[in-house]
Scaffold this active site. Structure first.
Site, PDB file in Angstrom:
ATOM      1  CB  CYS A 111      -1.624 -11.292   4.720  1.00  0.00           C
ATOM      2  SG  CYS A 111      -2.772 -11.486   3.368  1.00  0.00           S
ATOM      3  CD  GLU A 154      -9.708  -7.757   6.580  1.00  0.00           C
ATOM      4  OE1 GLU A 154      -9.177  -8.812   6.989  1.00  0.00           O
ATOM      5  OE2 GLU A 154     -10.774  -7.327   7.067  1.00  0.00           O
TER       6      GLU A 154
HETATM    7  P1  NAP Z   1       2.120  -1.208   6.268  1.00  0.00           P
HETATM    8  O1  NAP Z   1       3.517  -0.818   6.570  1.00  0.00           O
HETATM    9  O2  NAP Z   1       1.156  -1.237   7.398  1.00  0.00           O
HETATM   10  O3  NAP Z   1       1.622  -0.196   5.136  1.00  0.00           O
HETATM   11  C1  NAP Z   1       0.342  -0.323   4.559  1.00  0.00           C
HETATM   12  C2  NAP Z   1      -0.123   1.022   4.067  1.00  0.00           C
HETATM   13  O4  NAP Z   1      -0.308   1.888   5.201  1.00  0.00           O
HETATM   14  C3  NAP Z   1       0.879   1.718   3.152  1.00  0.00           C
HETATM   15  O5  NAP Z   1       0.173   2.405   2.159  1.00  0.00           O
HETATM   16  C4  NAP Z   1       1.548   2.694   4.100  1.00  0.00           C
HETATM   17  O6  NAP Z   1       2.108   3.806   3.452  1.00  0.00           O
HETATM   18  C5  NAP Z   1       0.375   3.107   4.958  1.00  0.00           C
HETATM   19  N1  NAP Z   1       0.746   3.723   6.240  1.00  0.00           N
HETATM   20  C6  NAP Z   1       1.917   3.639   6.925  1.00  0.00           C
HETATM   21  N2  NAP Z   1       1.841   4.357   8.066  1.00  0.00           N
HETATM   22  C7  NAP Z   1       0.596   4.905   8.107  1.00  0.00           C
HETATM   23  C8  NAP Z   1      -0.087   5.744   9.025  1.00  0.00           C
HETATM   24  N3  NAP Z   1       0.473   6.165  10.162  1.00  0.00           N
HETATM   25  N4  NAP Z   1      -1.361   6.101   8.740  1.00  0.00           N
HETATM   26  C9  NAP Z   1      -1.971   5.677   7.613  1.00  0.00           C
HETATM   27  N5  NAP Z   1      -1.363   4.896   6.701  1.00  0.00           N
HETATM   28  C10 NAP Z   1      -0.098   4.507   6.944  1.00  0.00           C
HETATM   29  O7  NAP Z   1       2.040  -2.645   5.567  1.00  0.00           O
HETATM   30  P2  NAP Z   1       2.846  -3.150   4.311  1.00  0.00           P
HETATM   31  O8  NAP Z   1       4.263  -3.401   4.707  1.00  0.00           O
HETATM   32  O9  NAP Z   1       2.566  -2.297   3.143  1.00  0.00           O
HETATM   33  O10 NAP Z   1       2.128  -4.558   4.029  1.00  0.00           O
HETATM   34  C11 NAP Z   1       2.474  -5.723   4.707  1.00  0.00           C
HETATM   35  C12 NAP Z   1       1.467  -6.024   5.796  1.00  0.00           C
HETATM   36  O11 NAP Z   1       0.175  -6.097   5.224  1.00  0.00           O
HETATM   37  C13 NAP Z   1       1.694  -7.377   6.456  1.00  0.00           C
HETATM   38  O12 NAP Z   1       1.475  -7.252   7.835  1.00  0.00           O
HETATM   39  C14 NAP Z   1       0.613  -8.254   5.822  1.00  0.00           C
HETATM   40  O13 NAP Z   1       0.244  -9.375   6.600  1.00  0.00           O
HETATM   41  C15 NAP Z   1      -0.492  -7.276   5.653  1.00  0.00           C
HETATM   42  N6  NAP Z   1      -1.456  -7.708   4.632  1.00  0.00           N
HETATM   43  C16 NAP Z   1      -2.666  -8.170   5.048  1.00  0.00           C
HETATM   44  C17 NAP Z   1      -3.596  -8.618   4.125  1.00  0.00           C
HETATM   45  C18 NAP Z   1      -4.942  -9.129   4.566  1.00  0.00           C
HETATM   46  O14 NAP Z   1      -5.817  -9.286   3.719  1.00  0.00           O
HETATM   47  N7  NAP Z   1      -5.140  -9.389   5.837  1.00  0.00           N
HETATM   48  C19 NAP Z   1      -3.278  -8.588   2.774  1.00  0.00           C
HETATM   49  C20 NAP Z   1      -2.032  -8.087   2.378  1.00  0.00           C
HETATM   50  C21 NAP Z   1      -1.124  -7.645   3.319  1.00  0.00           C
HETATM   51  P3  NAP Z   1       3.699   3.905   3.214  1.00  0.00           P
HETATM   52  O15 NAP Z   1       4.040   2.788   2.280  1.00  0.00           O
HETATM   53  O16 NAP Z   1       3.880   5.248   2.632  1.00  0.00           O
HETATM   54  O17 NAP Z   1       4.349   3.751   4.551  1.00  0.00           O
END
Ligand code: NAP
Length: 526
Positions: free
Chosen positions: A330, A296
């Site tokens: 999001c 997601e």
């Molecule tokens: P993110 O930067 O993509 O990080 C999400 C998770 O992925 C974190 O635990 C992060 O760990 C991990 N991660 C980072 N690089 C990775 C890699 N190469 N391989 C595997 N995991 C990795 O997103 P965020 O800033 O936490 O959240 C914001 C985003 O989430 C926005 O785009 C928002 O729209 C989206 N979101 C979507 C929904 C939905 O239901 N569609 C709901 C909530 C949020 P680290 O923190 O250690 O980097």
């Protein structure tokens, strides 16, 4: 194997959403202040990795900080390595055969216990969310309530999927379809719903009989560590889950690429989601399945304000959708598409309301908006405000608010062209682009002009326009005459189209299927 299997859907009360604490009541305000005080006393504690029931420390650590006052260290956490990530998958694998054979009633009962524990510790969890994620009291309360809802809802759903489904009988044969778990799942969660999304993804996987490796966001690991304590207290065996903190870019690949990882359940950005999807598709030596990816991702959500809208309601709907939790949902509205016949009046009213919003530390209940999550986020959002000021007309809000925290004023940029970057790219902050539409068809066209397709809303009193939008507005969660945020478990199954992800519909009746595989069984009777 735990308690006897007595739980059943028939004896459980029907699912209802967890009521919100009313913070206008003086006794609740007092209780919340006390919870904030108690949690503050735990600032700076160190939390360990949990692998195979053992607590582990690494040489290198990292800190999570309070975005309202970044000098405050909320928790100290271990920086896992790819080797430890691999160990976590293997330990989860070793317990899978045992855990998958626990009766579903026993697993569901553990989940109901987790709900009760969260309910009992609700204000404490609210306080952790306020301090570590920068949510205001009501936003934190909604996050924790949603976590409770996921536990209650998925416990019931697991029981429903746990009952064998009779199939058409063929002559002399009994036919059944049963749902069985997949194996080891990797749960990768974001910071913006640090408890709700983590809880939803983890418990869906566990209650269906999978073992998991939990990798929380590095911005909110303390809330995740506290949640793991709840799982243990609720009776989930130590080896049914592993807890691995550390940078996603360091341990992510090791978790995703491991040949024994059976599925990845991810919520986060488009960039990371697509990378996981790509890596998961590459067959590794020793791997005997196609990994399942539930991803997601982001949104660029639009609200259409039609000429026949109740203008006051529309202004309020756009306001809370755009600026609630600083626009870091999001589902947040980042594009308002407004019929040109009411465009000027709408903007004027929205500007006036926006300028009344208070911004400051999230623990102070006087503030409607708290900080954005960290310095990188603030810098990136300020960059977009700069771009947007050139792409459109800055109506209100500019730059930072004084104070130690990562505070930003809510920003409205009007007259934005559909191809502008601030109309197309996810900003994830309190920045709203406003664009005029010639008519309702044009508004729908503009709303759909996006690679994303998560949420959307329409304000209109015209039933024909509602009919048209139901058919044509291409989003996973569509709302009429209300905000586009605040999906409720059991009522608004959540997930988006296109680059918003796999449309997994969290909190809905199809969600658990993604953690299961169906087995058809035919027995010849005579
Ligand atoms: P993110 O930067 O993509 O990080 C999400 C998770 O992925 C974190 O635990 C992060 O760990 C991990 N991660 C980072 N690089 C990775 C890699 N190469 N391989 C595997 N995991 C990795 O997103 P965020 O800033 O936490 O959240 C914001 C985003 O989430 C926005 O785009 C928002 O729209 C989206 N979101 C979507 C929904 C939905 O239901 N569609 C709901 C909530 C949020 P680290 O923190 O250690 O980097």
């Amino acid at each position: 194997m735990g308690t006897p299997a007595t739980l059943s859907l028939e004896t459980l009360p029907a699912f209802t959403n967890e009521p919100y604490t009313d913070f206008s009541a003086p006794e609740n305000r007092r209780a919340m202040q006390e919870a904030l005080g108690r949690v503050r006393q735990q600032f700076g504690r160190e939390y360990e990795l949990w692998i195979g029931g053992a607590r582990l420390k690494t040489e290198e650590k990292f800190e999570s900080r309070n975005p309202s006052r970044p000098s405050e260290v909320v928790g100290i956490h271990q920086k896992a390595t790819p080797t430890l990530a691999g160990m976590a998958v293997e330990s989860a694998l070793s317990f899978f055969p045992e855990w998958s054979r626990f009766p579903v009633e026993v697993r569901a009962e553990m989940l109901l216990r987790a709900a009760s524990i969260l309910r009992r510790r609700k204000l404490e969890f609210d306080a952790w969310v306020v301090y570590e994620a920068g949510k205001t009291w009501p936003e934190a309360e909604a996050d924790v309530s949603e976590a409770i809802d996921f536990c209650e809802y998925y416990a019931r759903e697991a029981l429903r999927y746990g009952a064998p489904r009779p199939m058409l009988a063929t002559p002399g044969e009994k036919n059944e379809l049963v749902y069985i778990p997949l194996g080891v799942g990797v749960i990768i969660s974001p910071w913006n719903f640090p408890l709700a999304i983590l809880t939803g993804m983890t418990t869906a996987a566990l209650v269906t009989g999978n073992t998991v490796v939990i990798k929380p966001s590095s911005d909110t690991p303390t809330i995740a560590a506290k949640f793991c304590e709840v799982l243990l207290e609720a009776g989930f065996p130590e080896r049914s889950f592993a807890f691995v903190t550390g940078s996603g870019s360091v341990v992510g690949d090791a978790l995703v690429l491991h040949p024994k990882t059976r599925f990845i359940c991810f919520t986060g950005s488009k960039e990371v989601g697509l990378r996981i999807n790509e890596l998961a598709a590459k067959l590794q030596p020793g791997q005997i399945w196609i990994k399942r990816v539930i991803a997601e991702m982001g949104g660029k959500d639009a609200i259409i304000v039609d000429a026949e809208a109740d203008l006051e309601r529309a202004v309020e709907g756009v306001l809370v959708s755009a600026f609630g939790y600083q626009g870091q949902k999001c589902s947040a509205c980042s594009r308002a598409i407004v019929d040109r016949s009411i465009y000027d009046e709408f903007l004027e009213r929205l500007k006036a309301r926006t300028e009344t919003l208070t911004v400051g530390p999230a623990d102070d209940p006087a503030n409607f908006m708290g900080p954005v999550i960290n310095e990188n986020a603030r810098r990136s959002i300020l960059g977009y405000i700069d771009i947007g000021s050139k792409e459109g007309r800055l109506v209100t809000g500019c730059g930072s608010v004084p104070g130690e925290g990562y505070f930003l004023k809510p920003v409205i940029i009007a007259d934005v062209e559909p191809k502008a970057r601030i109309f197309q790219e996810e900003i994830f902050g309190p920045v709203l682009a406003v664009t005029p539409a010639r008519d309702f068809d044009h508004a729908l066209e503009l709303a759909n002009d996006s690679e994303y397709g998560l949420t959307g809303a329409v304000f209109t009193r015209n039933p024909e326009k509602i009919r048209k939008a139901r058919e044509r507005f291409f989003v996973g969660n569509l709302y009429f005459n209300r905000k586009c945020t605040g999906a409720m478990v059991g009522a608004h199954p959540f997930g988006g189209f296109n680059m918003s992800g796999t449309d997994s519909k969290a909190g809905g009746p199809d969600y658990l299927l993604q953690f299961l595989q169906a087995k058809a069984i035919c027995e010849r009777m005579a």
